[in-house]
Design a protein around this motif. Sequence first.
Motif, PDB file in Angstrom:
ATOM      1  N   ARG A 140      25.138  81.381  14.213  1.00 59.33           N
ATOM      2  CA  ARG A 140      26.345  80.570  14.253  1.00 59.33           C
ATOM      3  C   ARG A 140      26.061  79.345  15.120  1.00 59.33           C
ATOM      4  O   ARG A 140      25.350  79.432  16.116  1.00 59.33           O
ATOM      5  CB  ARG A 140      27.521  81.366  14.818  1.00 59.33           C
ATOM      6  CG  ARG A 140      27.856  82.619  14.023  1.00 59.33           C
ATOM      7  CD  ARG A 140      28.957  83.427  14.683  1.00 59.33           C
ATOM      8  NE  ARG A 140      29.157  84.691  14.002  1.00 59.33           N
ATOM      9  CZ  ARG A 140      29.974  85.660  14.426  1.00 59.33           C
ATOM     10  NH1 ARG A 140      30.667  85.473  15.565  1.00 59.33           N
ATOM     11  NH2 ARG A 140      30.092  86.779  13.747  1.00 59.33           N
ATOM     12  N   THR A 141      26.641  78.220  14.742  1.00 57.70           N
ATOM     13  CA  THR A 141      26.408  76.975  15.487  1.00 57.70           C
ATOM     14  C   THR A 141      27.725  76.361  15.896  1.00 57.70           C
ATOM     15  O   THR A 141      28.768  76.607  15.293  1.00 57.70           O
ATOM     16  CB  THR A 141      25.611  75.978  14.641  1.00 57.70           C
ATOM     17  OG1 THR A 141      26.339  75.703  13.430  1.00 57.70           O
ATOM     18  CG2 THR A 141      24.235  76.524  14.292  1.00 57.70           C
ATOM     19  N   TYR A 145      25.178  74.220  20.515  1.00 60.23           N
ATOM     20  CA  TYR A 145      24.380  75.416  20.753  1.00 60.23           C
ATOM     21  C   TYR A 145      24.224  76.218  19.460  1.00 60.23           C
ATOM     22  O   TYR A 145      25.025  76.097  18.528  1.00 60.23           O
ATOM     23  CB  TYR A 145      25.026  76.309  21.824  1.00 60.23           C
ATOM     24  CG  TYR A 145      25.014  75.704  23.203  1.00 60.23           C
ATOM     25  CD1 TYR A 145      23.943  75.903  24.062  1.00 60.23           C
ATOM     26  CD2 TYR A 145      26.090  74.927  23.646  1.00 60.23           C
ATOM     27  CE1 TYR A 145      23.935  75.347  25.326  1.00 60.23           C
ATOM     28  CE2 TYR A 145      26.093  74.361  24.906  1.00 60.23           C
ATOM     29  CZ  TYR A 145      25.005  74.577  25.746  1.00 60.23           C
ATOM     30  OH  TYR A 145      24.992  74.017  27.003  1.00 60.23           O
ATOM     31  N   LYS A 146      23.213  77.022  19.443  1.00 60.19           N
ATOM     32  CA  LYS A 146      23.017  77.985  18.360  1.00 60.19           C
ATOM     33  C   LYS A 146      23.180  79.377  18.953  1.00 60.19           C
ATOM     34  O   LYS A 146      22.603  79.692  19.995  1.00 60.19           O
ATOM     35  CB  LYS A 146      21.631  77.826  17.749  1.00 60.19           C
ATOM     36  CG  LYS A 146      21.330  78.802  16.614  1.00 60.19           C
ATOM     37  CD  LYS A 146      20.042  78.455  15.887  1.00 60.19           C
ATOM     38  CE  LYS A 146      18.835  78.646  16.785  1.00 60.19           C
ATOM     39  NZ  LYS A 146      17.565  78.427  16.035  1.00 60.19           N
ATOM     40  N   THR A 147      23.983  80.181  18.305  1.00 64.81           N
ATOM     41  CA  THR A 147      24.224  81.546  18.784  1.00 64.81           C
ATOM     42  C   THR A 147      23.720  82.534  17.746  1.00 64.81           C
ATOM     43  O   THR A 147      24.137  82.508  16.588  1.00 64.81           O
ATOM     44  CB  THR A 147      25.719  81.786  19.052  1.00 64.81           C
ATOM     45  OG1 THR A 147      26.202  80.809  19.978  1.00 64.81           O
ATOM     46  CG2 THR A 147      25.933  83.182  19.642  1.00 64.81           C
ATOM     47  N   GLN A 486      25.229  88.786  21.445  1.00 65.94           N
ATOM     48  CA  GLN A 486      25.062  87.361  21.179  1.00 65.94           C
ATOM     49  C   GLN A 486      23.942  86.802  22.062  1.00 65.94           C
ATOM     50  O   GLN A 486      23.844  87.131  23.239  1.00 65.94           O
ATOM     51  CB  GLN A 486      26.353  86.575  21.398  1.00 65.94           C
ATOM     52  CG  GLN A 486      26.860  86.516  22.814  1.00 65.94           C
ATOM     53  CD  GLN A 486      27.730  85.275  23.083  1.00 65.94           C
ATOM     54  OE1 GLN A 486      27.205  84.170  23.246  1.00 65.94           O
ATOM     55  NE2 GLN A 486      29.032  85.491  23.124  1.00 65.94           N
ATOM     56  N   ARG A 488      22.544  83.047  22.999  1.00 65.20           N
ATOM     57  CA  ARG A 488      22.874  81.614  22.866  1.00 65.20           C
ATOM     58  C   ARG A 488      21.676  80.773  23.303  1.00 65.20           C
ATOM     59  O   ARG A 488      21.108  80.996  24.374  1.00 65.20           O
ATOM     60  CB  ARG A 488      24.089  81.287  23.715  1.00 65.20           C
ATOM     61  CG  ARG A 488      24.776  79.996  23.288  1.00 65.20           C
ATOM     62  CD  ARG A 488      26.014  79.742  24.123  1.00 65.20           C
ATOM     63  NE  ARG A 488      26.854  78.700  23.546  1.00 65.20           N
ATOM     64  CZ  ARG A 488      27.766  78.029  24.215  1.00 65.20           C
ATOM     65  NH1 ARG A 488      27.956  78.302  25.513  1.00 65.20           N
ATOM     66  NH2 ARG A 488      28.502  77.104  23.634  1.00 65.20           N
ATOM     67  N   VAL A 489      21.300  79.829  22.449  1.00 66.41           N
ATOM     68  CA  VAL A 489      20.155  78.968  22.722  1.00 66.41           C
ATOM     69  C   VAL A 489      20.550  77.540  22.355  1.00 66.41           C
ATOM     70  O   VAL A 489      21.512  77.289  21.624  1.00 66.41           O
ATOM     71  CB  VAL A 489      18.918  79.387  21.907  1.00 66.41           C
ATOM     72  CG1 VAL A 489      18.491  80.799  22.310  1.00 66.41           C
ATOM     73  CG2 VAL A 489      19.200  79.329  20.415  1.00 66.41           C
ATOM     74  N   GLU A 491      20.740  74.130  20.421  1.00 59.85           N
ATOM     75  CA  GLU A 491      20.684  73.895  18.959  1.00 59.85           C
ATOM     76  C   GLU A 491      19.468  73.061  18.610  1.00 59.85           C
ATOM     77  O   GLU A 491      19.090  72.155  19.349  1.00 59.85           O
ATOM     78  CB  GLU A 491      21.962  73.212  18.495  1.00 59.85           C
ATOM     79  CG  GLU A 491      22.177  73.307  17.006  1.00 59.85           C
ATOM     80  CD  GLU A 491      23.570  72.869  16.601  1.00 59.85           C
ATOM     81  OE1 GLU A 491      23.847  72.878  15.393  1.00 59.85           O
ATOM     82  OE2 GLU A 491      24.377  72.533  17.497  1.00 59.85           O
TER      83      GLU A 491
END
Length: 491
Positions: A140-141, A145-147, A486, A488-489, A491
């Motif tokens: 998910r974005t 961020y990208k999760t 989750q 999180r990193v 994006e």
Amino acid sequence: MTSTLEPTSAGPVADKAAIYLAGRWQEPVAGEQITVVNPATGSPVAKLAAAGIDEADRAVVAAREALDSGVWADRDATERAATLVAIADALDARTDSLVSVLIADLGLPRSFAEFVNQTAAQIWRDVADLATELRTEEVRTGAGYKTLIRREPVGVVAAIVPFNAPTALAAAKIAPALLAGCSVVVKADPYTPLASYILAEVFDEVGLPPGVISVLPAGREVGAHLVAHPGVDFVSFTGSTVSGRAVMKSAADHMARMTLELGGKSAAVILDDADPAAVLPMLVPLALGQSSQVCTALTRLLVSEENHDMWAELLAGAFASLPVGDPASPDTVIGPLVNADAVTRCERFVAEAVEEGATVLTGGERLSLPGMENGYFFAPTLLDGVRPDSTVAQNEVFGPVISLITYTDVDDAVRIANGTDFGLAAAVFGTDVDRALGLADRLDAGVVAVNTPGTAMAQPFGGYKQSGIGREGGPEGLDHFFEVKQIRVPE
């Protein structure tokens, strides 16, 4: 009527000296045994090894080691699903043996035992089918961020299987746990442990890795120990509401996740436009199948005051006509109860109902049958004049004691149907399907059948109120066996 057939053999049952623990057949340390009794005769049929606390501890340790090693959890879901299908195939190949043991220790009539085993095998296949749509990771974005959303096995599962459906309810617990990648410790009921040995043989045959599953025939002490065990991450329990409360309290000490499938006092609302010719063939088995030792049994039959006399006559006649007797005979419809305490419980509820103003239209007594004088038989019983707030109308009997209750109008029927602490199942019968569906929406029950015979086991099954927590079956049941993480990193 009662069967006059001589008792027939349910097939030979061999004694067992070992249990299936962490992928190997092992003799329990304490050497305790379970004496299995045939409820149709009251006579012993086998002596089996019983698991103790030592075996429970070793099973949990082995399950944790298997889980942490990834030997099962790291396999692709489609590979795990293929194993579930192999289990179903192996159960099908053992149909005759499974039918024989369910007759021998549970007293299931032959035709019902065949149905139960077909249902069990189908549950394994239905759960395997869920692998095709199983998503264990998604991305998910948003907000720069990208999760990563990952679903991981919940951990070590304690599956506490009740006496009344040792193959089908075992499947409903074990299959989704295995598909999710969990390790499982199965606690089989001491009254009906024979099928658990066949299940263990199947698990061994299909090559489940050591430690992934153990099968422990044992009493309540071992079940309580597993529930309280800090190495158990999830408890899947089926039993009474009283026992369910104890499970919740015990598991809360280490915050184990759980599903609880508990008691019921299910109502069938028979509307004025219901056709007796269509309703009776469905209603009678749903009320009295397996001698009403089913949590979803329709034990409160609600009819309008105007149609009461007709339904009282029809139901009493139908109940009285059912062949009661040797469960091994293909002609038997009603077999024995699981033990002597169950018979005493039925007697007590009937006596209390009469004291509170009810009338016995048929049945109401234990039966002594030719050749089975020591069996645990109780006549199919229909009580009339039962008040909605009476003892028998408010409590689960778990035996063939059925209450006929009248309502004044549909609103009154809903009030009566919803007027217990339970909310497991219900049924509505009526020719006007839209009207019946509208009534079903108003009932506080997790499962409602409208002009149909029973429950869809491949779909989410569970109760409202004090009939349980969570669901078994379908994607909803599978979800319980995952933890969601989750990550999180940028994006």
